[in-house]
Design an enzyme around this catalytic site. Structure first.
Site, PDB file in Angstrom:
ATOM      1  N   ASP A 118       0.827  -1.217   0.000  1.00  0.00           N
ATOM      2  CA  ASP A 118       0.000   0.000   0.000  1.00  0.00           C
ATOM      3  C   ASP A 118       0.859   1.264   0.000  1.00  0.00           C
ATOM      4  O   ASP A 118       1.937   1.275   0.558  1.00  0.00           O
ATOM      5  CB  ASP A 118      -0.847   0.067   1.291  1.00  0.00           C
ATOM      6  CG  ASP A 118      -2.030  -0.853   1.214  1.00  0.00           C
ATOM      7  OD1 ASP A 118      -2.281  -1.393   0.132  1.00  0.00           O
ATOM      8  OD2 ASP A 118      -2.684  -1.034   2.244  1.00  0.00           O
ATOM      9  N   VAL A 329     -18.202  -0.381   7.342  1.00  0.00           N
ATOM     10  CA  VAL A 329     -16.821  -0.313   7.815  1.00  0.00           C
ATOM     11  C   VAL A 329     -15.820  -0.813   6.768  1.00  0.00           C
ATOM     12  O   VAL A 329     -14.824  -0.153   6.489  1.00  0.00           O
ATOM     13  CB  VAL A 329     -16.654  -1.080   9.148  1.00  0.00           C
ATOM     14  CG1 VAL A 329     -15.224  -0.957   9.665  1.00  0.00           C
ATOM     15  CG2 VAL A 329     -17.651  -0.558  10.190  1.00  0.00           C
TER      16      VAL A 329
HETATM   17  C1  UD1 Z   1      -9.950  -4.006  13.632  1.00  0.00           C
HETATM   18  C2  UD1 Z   1     -10.184  -5.472  13.841  1.00  0.00           C
HETATM   19  C3  UD1 Z   1     -11.169  -6.029  12.842  1.00  0.00           C
HETATM   20  C4  UD1 Z   1     -12.444  -5.206  12.874  1.00  0.00           C
HETATM   21  C5  UD1 Z   1     -12.152  -3.736  12.720  1.00  0.00           C
HETATM   22  C6  UD1 Z   1     -13.383  -2.858  12.868  1.00  0.00           C
HETATM   23  C7  UD1 Z   1      -8.087  -6.253  14.732  1.00  0.00           C
HETATM   24  C8  UD1 Z   1      -6.876  -7.094  14.527  1.00  0.00           C
HETATM   25  N1  UD1 Z   1      -8.916  -6.178  13.709  1.00  0.00           N
HETATM   26  O1  UD1 Z   1      -9.352  -3.860  12.333  1.00  0.00           O
HETATM   27  O2  UD1 Z   1     -11.436  -7.388  13.183  1.00  0.00           O
HETATM   28  O3  UD1 Z   1     -13.278  -5.628  11.832  1.00  0.00           O
HETATM   29  O4  UD1 Z   1     -11.200  -3.313  13.700  1.00  0.00           O
HETATM   30  O5  UD1 Z   1     -14.005  -3.125  14.071  1.00  0.00           O
HETATM   31  O6  UD1 Z   1      -8.299  -5.698  15.792  1.00  0.00           O
HETATM   32  N2  UD1 Z   1      -8.994   2.881   7.734  1.00  0.00           N
HETATM   33  C9  UD1 Z   1      -8.482   3.914   6.994  1.00  0.00           C
HETATM   34  N3  UD1 Z   1      -7.320   4.479   7.374  1.00  0.00           N
HETATM   35  C10 UD1 Z   1      -6.625   4.084   8.472  1.00  0.00           C
HETATM   36  C11 UD1 Z   1      -7.156   3.040   9.235  1.00  0.00           C
HETATM   37  C12 UD1 Z   1      -8.355   2.461   8.839  1.00  0.00           C
HETATM   38  O7  UD1 Z   1      -9.080   4.320   6.017  1.00  0.00           O
HETATM   39  O8  UD1 Z   1      -5.570   4.664   8.776  1.00  0.00           O
HETATM   40  C13 UD1 Z   1     -10.265   2.257   7.308  1.00  0.00           C
HETATM   41  C14 UD1 Z   1     -10.095   0.787   7.000  1.00  0.00           C
HETATM   42  O9  UD1 Z   1      -9.691   0.572   5.667  1.00  0.00           O
HETATM   43  C15 UD1 Z   1     -11.494   0.271   7.249  1.00  0.00           C
HETATM   44  C16 UD1 Z   1     -11.983   1.140   8.400  1.00  0.00           C
HETATM   45  O10 UD1 Z   1     -11.164   2.304   8.396  1.00  0.00           O
HETATM   46  O11 UD1 Z   1     -12.317   0.474   6.131  1.00  0.00           O
HETATM   47  C17 UD1 Z   1     -11.913   0.473   9.753  1.00  0.00           C
HETATM   48  O12 UD1 Z   1     -10.608   0.121  10.044  1.00  0.00           O
HETATM   49  P1  UD1 Z   1     -10.086  -0.047  11.529  1.00  0.00           P
HETATM   50  O13 UD1 Z   1     -11.114   0.370  12.498  1.00  0.00           O
HETATM   51  O14 UD1 Z   1      -8.735   0.601  11.606  1.00  0.00           O
HETATM   52  O15 UD1 Z   1      -9.948  -1.616  11.622  1.00  0.00           O
HETATM   53  P2  UD1 Z   1      -8.667  -2.484  11.933  1.00  0.00           P
HETATM   54  O16 UD1 Z   1      -7.933  -1.937  13.095  1.00  0.00           O
HETATM   55  O17 UD1 Z   1      -7.905  -2.747  10.669  1.00  0.00           O
END
Ligand code: UD1
EC number: 2.5.1.7
Length: 424
Positions: A118, A329
């Site tokens: 990425d 999400v």
């Molecule tokens: C964590 C969980 C996952 C869960 C998710 C939402 C772990 C290991 N995984 O994933 O099981 O489904 O939370 O409850 O704990 N995003 C961005 N930019 C960023 C970070 C995230 O755009 O910098 C987007 C992601 O692409 C996604 C959304 O935000 O579409 C949610 O991501 P996030 O809440 O960060 O989930 P994870 O921490 O990856």
């Protein structure tokens, strides 16, 4: 390669014990990098991802001892852990990105391979990167890895997240815990696993206010001390068994399940016709009639968890009435629907919506788990399908569900694990 073979028709009855949460323990393990010495975690689930995270930490110089029988793990963190995570391991679990915050905070440098290469500006990690920059880190891409550096101690700052990202909140919490001064994270994620991490960091010596809320105020300290901590129970595992109970018109006591972490989920199951009784040691879900359809919208906590989306779609496939499900999400979660269609589900996706109509019956089929939760959803569908369902790629399920086959069998399901032979 292994598969699960499920023969439909059983009711789930009895009790099941919920282990610690995958999505908490992996971050607690990463946070152990913040404190030299031995951190001990209990209620550690026996899942593949814990082993991968243990390997990530070992490659950084930690000594990790896992006691499977006791469900505990002891992590001895060196005074100066390595800075670069093994790219092969990082690609296996996205949660390994959680070492970024602790390593740049503690030793001034962290290098984590980017899953799938990425770019920094991509949506996947932009909030992690922007937040670390606010704290004074310099973050770049070098040779396909995200590299964060800080020449001195990170400096506390105010950070507003565009979206309450779980992973970004966690990384910034861990970095803020050892930054100089106060860090404020606004629009922070509020998942119970974040509160667990906050409590862990507090026990280690950080000052954190607002735990459980969307504004976290972190008072950084010079050094944190290692502690012993029990992992919060896994609400997604608990919710999966609860949905399984409703789908099979069963009666299951979910021991160690925290009903308060599943508020909207249990509310929805009640609306579907289930009865939910909460006790001191967990909660019990039972239902006699065919469930009624419910509409579901996934949102960050305390909204309906995206990690229960496949399971709830499977439930809707056998409920009476039409259901509208909206995923807010992640954008690729509906891959699961393709597999459910093979089993005779009546559903149609459009953008981030799926409409599920009642199917006269689901029929066993050969299906593939595309991720951990999709795999669980397919097993649940197999429990109510006519005949035999083969779920392939079950390593995904093993990433997040400890003893899934054994637990399901103890609840009365007809399920076994076997090797896929060339002819199968
Ligand atoms: C964590 C969980 C996952 C869960 C998710 C939402 C772990 C290991 N995984 O994933 O099981 O489904 O939370 O409850 O704990 N995003 C961005 N930019 C960023 C970070 C995230 O755009 O910098 C987007 C992601 O692409 C996604 C959304 O935000 O579409 C949610 O991501 P996030 O809440 O960060 O989930 P994870 O921490 O990856």
């Amino acid at each position: 390669m292994e598969r699960f073979v499920v023969t439909g028709g059983s009711r789930l009855t009895g009790q099941v014990l919920v282990p610690g949460a995958k999505n908490s323990v992996l971050k607690l393990m990463a946070a152990s990098l913040l404190a030299p010495g031995t951190t001990t975690l209990s209620a550690v689930p026996d899942i593949l991802d814990v082993g991968v995270m243990a390997d990530v930490l070992t490659a950084l110089g930690a000594t990790v001892r896992r006691d499977l029988a006791a469900g505990s793990i002891a992590i001895d963190t060196p005074a100066m852990p390595g800075a670069a995570a093994d790219p092969a391991l990082v690609r296996r679990i996205r949660a390994s990105v959680a070492i970024l915050g602790p390593l740049v905070g503690r030793r001034g440098e962290a290098r984590v391979a980017l899953p799938g290469g990425d770019a920094i500006g991509s949506r996947a990690l932009d909030m992690h990167v922007n937040g670390l920059r606010r704290l004074g880190a310099v973050v770049d891409i070098e040779d396909g890895a995200l590299v964060a550096r800080s020449s001195g101690r990170l400096q506390g700052a105010a950070i507003w997240l565009d979206f309450p990202s779980v992973g970004a909140t966690e990384n910034l919490l861990m970095a803020g815990a050892v930054a100089k001064g106060t860090t404020v994270i606004d629009n922070a994620a509020r998942e119970p696993e974040i509160a667990d991490l906050c409590e862990f960091l507090t026990e280690m010596g950080a000052g954190i206010e607002g735990i459980g809320g969307s504004t976290l105020v972190i008072e950084g300290v010079d050094e944190l001390r290692p502690v012993t901590h029990e992992t919060v129970p896994d609400r997604i595992v608990a919710g999966t068994y609860a949905i399984g109970a409703v789908m099979t018109r069963g009666d299951v006591m979910i021991r160690n399940g925290r009903a308060e972490h599943l508020g909207i989920v249990l509310e929805k199951l009640t609306a579907a016709g289930a009865s939910v009784e909460t006790g001191a040691d967990g909660f019990r879900v039972s239902i006699q009639d065919q469930p009624r359809s419910i509409d579901v919208v996934t949102l960050p906590y305390p909204g309906f968890p995206t990690d229960l989306l496949p399971q709830i779609i499977a439930l809707e496939a056998v409920s009476q009435g039409i259901s509208l499900i909206t995923e807010n999400v992640f954008d690729s979660r509906f891959v699961f629907c393709r597999e459910l269609l093979r089993m005779g589900a009546q559903l149609r996706t459009d953008g981030h919506h799926v409409v599920v109509r009642p199917a006269s019956r689901l029929v066993g089929a050969s299906v593939v788990a595309s991720d951990v939760r999709a795999g669980a959803g397919l097993v649940l569908a197999g429990l109510v399908a006519e005949g035999m369902t083969e779920v392939h790629e079950v390593h995904h399920i093993d990433r997040g569900y400890a003893g899934f086959v054994e637990n399901m069998r103890a609840l009365g399901a007809d399920i076994r694990r076997d090797q896929v032979t060339a002819a199968a």
